[in-house]
Design a protein around this motif. Sequence first.
Motif, PDB file in Angstrom:
ATOM      1  N   ASN A 298       0.967  -1.830   0.178  1.00 52.92           N
ATOM      2  CA  ASN A 298      -0.071  -0.015  -0.052  1.00 52.92           C
ATOM      3  C   ASN A 298       0.650   1.036  -0.054  1.00 52.92           C
ATOM      4  O   ASN A 298       0.194   1.835  -0.288  1.00 52.92           O
ATOM      5  CB  ASN A 298      -0.778  -0.558   1.546  1.00 52.92           C
ATOM      6  N   ASP A 299       2.074   1.403   0.919  1.00 47.01           N
ATOM      7  CA  ASP A 299       3.041   2.549   0.801  1.00 47.01           C
ATOM      8  C   ASP A 299       3.254   2.352  -0.504  1.00 47.01           C
ATOM      9  O   ASP A 299       3.478   3.707  -1.163  1.00 47.01           O
ATOM     10  CB  ASP A 299       3.591   2.268   1.624  1.00 47.01           C
ATOM     11  N   ALA A 300       3.798   1.172  -0.985  1.00 47.26           N
ATOM     12  CA  ALA A 300       4.744   1.784  -3.098  1.00 47.26           C
ATOM     13  C   ALA A 300       3.344   2.279  -3.676  1.00 47.26           C
ATOM     14  O   ALA A 300       4.038   2.684  -4.556  1.00 47.26           O
ATOM     15  CB  ALA A 300       5.011   0.162  -3.033  1.00 47.26           C
ATOM     16  N   ILE A 301       2.241   2.025  -3.435  1.00 48.28           N
ATOM     17  CA  ILE A 301       1.219   2.002  -4.539  1.00 48.28           C
ATOM     18  C   ILE A 301       0.849   3.427  -3.674  1.00 48.28           C
ATOM     19  O   ILE A 301       0.850   3.717  -5.212  1.00 48.28           O
ATOM     20  CB  ILE A 301       0.060   1.112  -4.228  1.00 48.28           C
ATOM     21  N   GLU A 302       0.963   4.338  -2.822  1.00 47.95           N
ATOM     22  CA  GLU A 302       0.340   5.879  -2.858  1.00 47.95           C
ATOM     23  C   GLU A 302       1.758   6.488  -3.162  1.00 47.95           C
ATOM     24  O   GLU A 302       1.693   7.602  -3.759  1.00 47.95           O
ATOM     25  CB  GLU A 302       0.532   6.000  -1.170  1.00 47.95           C
ATOM     26  N   ARG A 303       2.658   6.107  -3.112  1.00 46.24           N
ATOM     27  CA  ARG A 303       3.921   6.766  -3.205  1.00 46.24           C
ATOM     28  C   ARG A 303       3.935   6.847  -5.455  1.00 46.24           C
ATOM     29  O   ARG A 303       4.393   7.459  -6.045  1.00 46.24           O
ATOM     30  CB  ARG A 303       5.961   6.047  -3.149  1.00 46.24           C
ATOM     31  N   TYR A 304       3.479   5.694  -6.172  1.00 42.32           N
ATOM     32  CA  TYR A 304       3.609   5.779  -7.623  1.00 42.32           C
ATOM     33  C   TYR A 304       2.133   6.887  -7.828  1.00 42.32           C
ATOM     34  O   TYR A 304       2.124   7.069  -8.941  1.00 42.32           O
ATOM     35  CB  TYR A 304       2.962   4.127  -8.397  1.00 42.32           C
ATOM     36  N   VAL A 305       1.491   6.390  -7.358  1.00 41.09           N
ATOM     37  CA  VAL A 305       0.136   6.916  -7.248  1.00 41.09           C
ATOM     38  C   VAL A 305       0.263   8.623  -7.118  1.00 41.09           C
ATOM     39  O   VAL A 305      -0.239   9.452  -7.878  1.00 41.09           O
ATOM     40  CB  VAL A 305      -0.845   6.254  -6.680  1.00 41.09           C
ATOM     41  N   ALA A 306       0.703   9.013  -6.582  1.00 41.07           N
ATOM     42  CA  ALA A 306       0.725  10.725  -6.530  1.00 41.07           C
ATOM     43  C   ALA A 306       1.740  10.961  -7.485  1.00 41.07           C
ATOM     44  O   ALA A 306       1.180  12.121  -7.530  1.00 41.07           O
ATOM     45  CB  ALA A 306       1.947  10.811  -5.069  1.00 41.07           C
ATOM     46  N   MET A 307       2.551  10.595  -7.975  1.00 43.47           N
ATOM     47  CA  MET A 307       3.329  10.755  -9.110  1.00 43.47           C
ATOM     48  C   MET A 307       2.427  11.171 -10.111  1.00 43.47           C
ATOM     49  O   MET A 307       2.798  11.847 -11.137  1.00 43.47           O
ATOM     50  CB  MET A 307       5.076   9.623  -9.789  1.00 43.47           C
TER      51      MET A 307
END
Length: 405
Positions: A298-307
């Motif tokens: 989830n943490d990784a997805i949040e970072r990818y989506v933020a971009m």
Amino acid sequence: MQLLEQLLTNLPLLSIPIISAFVGWFTNFLAVKMMFYPIEFIGIKPFLGWQGLIPAKRREMAEIEVELVLGKLLSVQELAARIDPVELTKAIERRLKQVIRKVVNEVMQEAAPQLWASLPVQAKNLVYARVEHDIPNVVSKMVGDFKHNIEEIVDIKELVVTQLVNAPELINEIFLKSGAKEFPFIEKSGAYFGFLFGLPTMVAWIYFPQWWVLPTGGLIVGYLTNWIALKIIFEPKHPVKFLGITFQGMFLKRQKEVSRVYADIIESKLMTSKNIMEIALHGSGSGQLLELIEMHVNDAIERYVAMAQPYFGLGVGSERYFQMKQLAVKRIFEDSEKYLAYAYEYTNKALRIGDDLCERMQALSPEEFEGVLRPAYEADEWKLIVTGALLGMVAGFIQLYLVFM
């Protein structure tokens, strides 16, 4: 002189020590086999039948193994600390990238099919590249948390008990290989001691030719040969010198050799990387592992989506976004065996269970080392001894009928 004359004129008397030797060998041979076979109970439970003492006690033995290996010799935290996130990533990276690409495709096709279909190939490759570039970072964080929570995720007691209960032939292998020299000795010594104990039986028959002498002698031979053989293996615990000769229990005298054999079996058959990972994925701590994976994915997805905001947010609603994260976690957890299998070779070398276990077993005191194999069946040794005594008595009756009647 009179005794010698009776022996020469009555050759059947000589059969008494000879048959006693056979009785001693056979009862000891049978005692060894009864320790290990049959693997499963044969007969009508609970009392009319038999199961090898070791397979029957495999759950208790498994618990002893846990207490010995982890309580005194190795710790789960110590083993986990040996895993290097960088080396682990190198071992699984290629296969993990393939799994991640598949997961990304499945998740996006289900959570945002129109958005994913509208992306050109170059854009999709950028998504793959971004995720793959972040793999070492995610794995490193995940391994760190795995180490910190290792006792909640990996229940070694559950691993050992499950393996030995489900594979009784493995517990037999541990005993048979560790005692490879002791068990043949038990069998052979029965013949030697049986012959020696048969001599006083023969003398007793010469002077008291009563029907009960031979059955009683057989009972004593069967009892003593089993009892002495078991004692010689484990007694004396510490070396004792007598008439310039050093005496010590056979099993304890071979502590270094037995430690190597025992440690190799534990490493190659029981506490393997595969077994440890399977208990982490499917055992009682799998829920904690899933939570750990969920947090980092989830943490990784949040970072990818933020971009990719705000374009991504317009194409995927909040509900679908939540479903996407859930699906990603589920897929990565379900497919974990596909990429973690590539880490087994590295982790087996990194854990060094065999070498460490061997070294620490060799440093145990004789009392502690005896606890490696004996306690699980010690309480039932009397069954083997009594069985030997009864068989010896039966042999005495047979001898009485066939030779002297």
